[in-house]
Design a protein around this motif. Structure first.
Motif, mmCIF file in Angstrom:
data_model
loop_
_atom_site.group_PDB
_atom_site.id
_atom_site.type_symbol
_atom_site.label_atom_id
_atom_site.label_comp_id
_atom_site.label_asym_id
_atom_site.label_seq_id
_atom_site.Cartn_x
_atom_site.Cartn_y
_atom_site.Cartn_z
ATOM 1 N N ASP A 112 0.845 -1.189 0.000
ATOM 2 C CA ASP A 112 0.000 0.000 0.000
ATOM 3 C C ASP A 112 0.879 1.237 0.000
ATOM 4 O O ASP A 112 2.056 1.176 0.320
ATOM 5 N N ILE A 113 0.260 2.323 -0.399
ATOM 6 C CA ILE A 113 0.935 3.617 -0.416
ATOM 7 C C ILE A 113 0.191 4.521 0.550
ATOM 8 O O ILE A 113 -1.025 4.701 0.446
ATOM 9 N N GLY A 114 0.926 5.057 1.507
ATOM 10 C CA GLY A 114 0.342 5.958 2.485
ATOM 11 C C GLY A 114 0.918 7.350 2.359
ATOM 12 O O GLY A 114 2.130 7.512 2.156
ATOM 13 N N GLN A 115 0.051 8.343 2.437
ATOM 14 C CA GLN A 115 0.480 9.736 2.452
ATOM 15 C C GLN A 115 0.048 10.337 3.780
ATOM 16 O O GLN A 115 -1.058 10.082 4.254
ATOM 17 N N HIS A 116 0.950 11.119 4.356
ATOM 18 C CA HIS A 116 0.758 11.632 5.711
ATOM 19 C C HIS A 116 0.842 13.141 5.704
ATOM 20 O O HIS A 116 1.849 13.700 5.285
ATOM 21 N N GLN A 117 -0.212 13.772 6.170
ATOM 22 C CA GLN A 117 -0.220 15.228 6.297
ATOM 23 C C GLN A 117 -0.095 15.561 7.775
ATOM 24 O O GLN A 117 -0.907 15.105 8.591
ATOM 25 N N ASP A 118 0.906 16.329 8.138
ATOM 26 C CA ASP A 118 1.139 16.706 9.532
ATOM 27 C C ASP A 118 0.044 17.681 9.982
ATOM 28 O O ASP A 118 -0.087 18.769 9.435
ATOM 29 N N ILE A 119 -0.747 17.259 10.953
ATOM 30 C CA ILE A 119 -1.818 18.110 11.487
ATOM 31 C C ILE A 119 -1.602 18.393 12.980
ATOM 32 O O ILE A 119 -2.540 18.730 13.697
ATOM 33 N N THR A 120 -0.357 18.262 13.420
ATOM 34 C CA THR A 120 -0.041 18.463 14.835
ATOM 35 C C THR A 120 -0.472 19.832 15.318
ATOM 36 O O THR A 120 -1.116 19.955 16.374
ATOM 37 N N GLU A 121 -0.130 20.882 14.575
ATOM 38 C CA GLU A 121 -0.492 22.244 14.996
ATOM 39 C C GLU A 121 -2.007 22.422 15.066
ATOM 40 O O GLU A 121 -2.521 23.082 15.968
ATOM 41 N N LEU A 122 -2.729 21.835 14.133
ATOM 42 C CA LEU A 122 -4.194 21.885 14.151
ATOM 43 C C LEU A 122 -4.728 21.208 15.411
ATOM 44 O O LEU A 122 -5.617 21.750 16.089
ATOM 45 N N LYS A 123 -4.201 20.048 15.755
ATOM 46 C CA LYS A 123 -4.661 19.326 16.948
ATOM 47 C C LYS A 123 -4.335 20.105 18.219
ATOM 48 O O LYS A 123 -5.144 20.149 19.147
ATOM 49 N N LEU A 124 -3.175 20.731 18.265
ATOM 50 C CA LEU A 124 -2.816 21.549 19.429
ATOM 51 C C LEU A 124 -3.746 22.749 19.546
ATOM 52 O O LEU A 124 -4.178 23.104 20.650
ATOM 53 N N ALA A 125 -4.077 23.369 18.422
ATOM 54 C CA ALA A 125 -5.006 24.510 18.440
ATOM 55 C C ALA A 125 -6.393 24.062 18.888
ATOM 56 O O ALA A 125 -7.057 24.772 19.658
ATOM 57 N N GLU A 126 -6.842 22.904 18.419
ATOM 58 C CA GLU A 126 -8.139 22.371 18.843
ATOM 59 C C GLU A 126 -8.152 22.134 20.354
ATOM 60 O O GLU A 126 -9.139 22.441 21.030
ATOM 61 N N GLU A 127 -7.065 21.603 20.892
ATOM 62 C CA GLU A 127 -6.986 21.355 22.333
ATOM 63 C C GLU A 127 -6.994 22.663 23.122
ATOM 64 O O GLU A 127 -7.681 22.781 24.142
ATOM 65 N N ARG A 128 -6.258 23.662 22.644
ATOM 66 C CA ARG A 128 -6.262 24.968 23.327
ATOM 67 C C ARG A 128 -7.663 25.573 23.317
ATOM 68 O O ARG A 128 -8.116 26.145 24.310
ATOM 69 N N LEU A 129 -8.375 25.448 22.200
ATOM 70 C CA LEU A 129 -9.734 25.965 22.098
ATOM 71 C C LEU A 129 -10.664 25.219 23.054
ATOM 72 O O LEU A 129 -11.478 25.835 23.745
ATOM 73 N N ARG A 130 -10.524 23.907 23.120
ATOM 74 C CA ARG A 130 -11.360 23.113 24.023
ATOM 75 C C ARG A 130 -11.134 23.526 25.479
ATOM 76 O O ARG A 130 -12.089 23.738 26.238
ATOM 77 N N VAL A 131 -9.882 23.702 25.872
ATOM 78 C CA VAL A 131 -9.563 24.118 27.235
ATOM 79 C C VAL A 131 -10.116 25.516 27.502
ATOM 80 O O VAL A 131 -10.700 25.771 28.563
ATOM 81 N N SER A 132 -9.985 26.410 26.544
ATOM 82 C CA SER A 132 -10.492 27.768 26.693
ATOM 83 C C SER A 132 -12.016 27.768 26.839
ATOM 84 O O SER A 132 -12.562 28.485 27.676
ATOM 85 N N GLU A 133 -12.699 26.965 26.032
ATOM 86 C CA GLU A 133 -14.159 26.874 26.124
ATOM 87 C C GLU A 133 -14.585 26.313 27.473
ATOM 88 O O GLU A 133 -15.559 26.793 28.064
ATOM 89 N N GLN A 134 -13.857 25.330 27.992
ATOM 90 C CA GLN A 134 -14.189 24.775 29.305
ATOM 91 C C GLN A 134 -14.001 25.823 30.390
ATOM 92 O O GLN A 134 -14.831 25.952 31.301
ATOM 93 N N ARG A 135 -12.917 26.576 30.298
ATOM 94 C CA ARG A 135 -12.648 27.621 31.285
ATOM 95 C C ARG A 135 -13.745 28.683 31.231
ATOM 96 O O ARG A 135 -14.275 29.098 32.254
ATOM 97 N N PHE A 136 -14.119 29.119 30.024
ATOM 98 C CA PHE A 136 -15.166 30.122 29.857
ATOM 99 C C PHE A 136 -16.494 29.599 30.419
ATOM 100 O O PHE A 136 -17.206 30.310 31.130
ATOM 101 N N ARG A 137 -16.821 28.338 30.103
ATOM 102 C CA ARG A 137 -18.052 27.739 30.598
ATOM 103 C C ARG A 137 -18.064 27.688 32.134
ATOM 104 O O ARG A 137 -19.063 28.007 32.764
ATOM 105 N N HIS A 138 -16.913 27.327 32.710
ATOM 106 C CA HIS A 138 -16.803 27.275 34.171
ATOM 107 C C HIS A 138 -17.050 28.651 34.788
ATOM 108 O O HIS A 138 -17.807 28.794 35.740
#
Length: 151
Positions: A118-144
């Motif tokens: 098989d042939i696999g292609q990999h797109q680095d989405i690390t920064e996107l995942k880190l941004a999603e996590e920061r947003l999730r934490v921020s939303e939880q803090r705001f909700r609290h």
């Protein structure tokens, strides 16, 4: 144009592409697939040389929590149930850090339908995942704060 010229063009695209790409042979078990050929972008993504990666299996670089979903999809592909698949998963860089990728895999079969590799292609989405996590934490803090404040 000759087939050799076309083949050379494909090899050039593979070698110079900024998209991490790997050819993987089927293993006895889905996670045991060994790297056959990887490009420079794959080496840069994970910090290994081509020789190091070609001595490794998919499980060797896959985050332990992501091995089963990846193995199940590869098993379905090897058995002919899938011709391709996509998923988000984590890889482990040579340094030990986690690299999030969007993986796209396609099966290569011979004229009789046998699964060759098989042939696999990999797109680095690390920064996107880190941004999603920061947003999730921020939303939880705001909700609290919003729930704790008096109206």
């Amino acid at each position: 144009m000759s087939f050799g010229a076309i083949e050379y063009g494909y090899q050039h695209i593979f070698d110079k592409s900024g998209i991490s790409t790997a050819f993987v042979a089927p293993g006895e078990a889905p996670g045991e697939g060994r790297f056959i050929h990887v490009n420079a972008a794959m080496c840069a993504l994970l910090g290994y040389t081509e020789a190091e990666l070609c001595a490794m299996t998919i499980d060797d670089i896959t985050h332990p929590d992501d091995r089963l979903p990846n193995a199940q999809l590869r098993a379905d592909m090897a058995q002919g149930g899938l011709t391709d698949f996509q998923l988000e998963k984590r890889l482990v860089h040579k340094s030990g850090r986690t690299v999030w990728i969007y993986l796209s895999v396609i099966a290569v079969r011979d004229e009789k339908g046998r699964y060759l590799y098989d042939i696999g292609q990999h797109q680095d989405i690390t920064e996107l995942k880190l941004a999603e996590e920061r947003l999730r934490v921020s939303e939880q803090r705001f909700r609290h704060y919003a729930e704790a404040s008096a109206d």
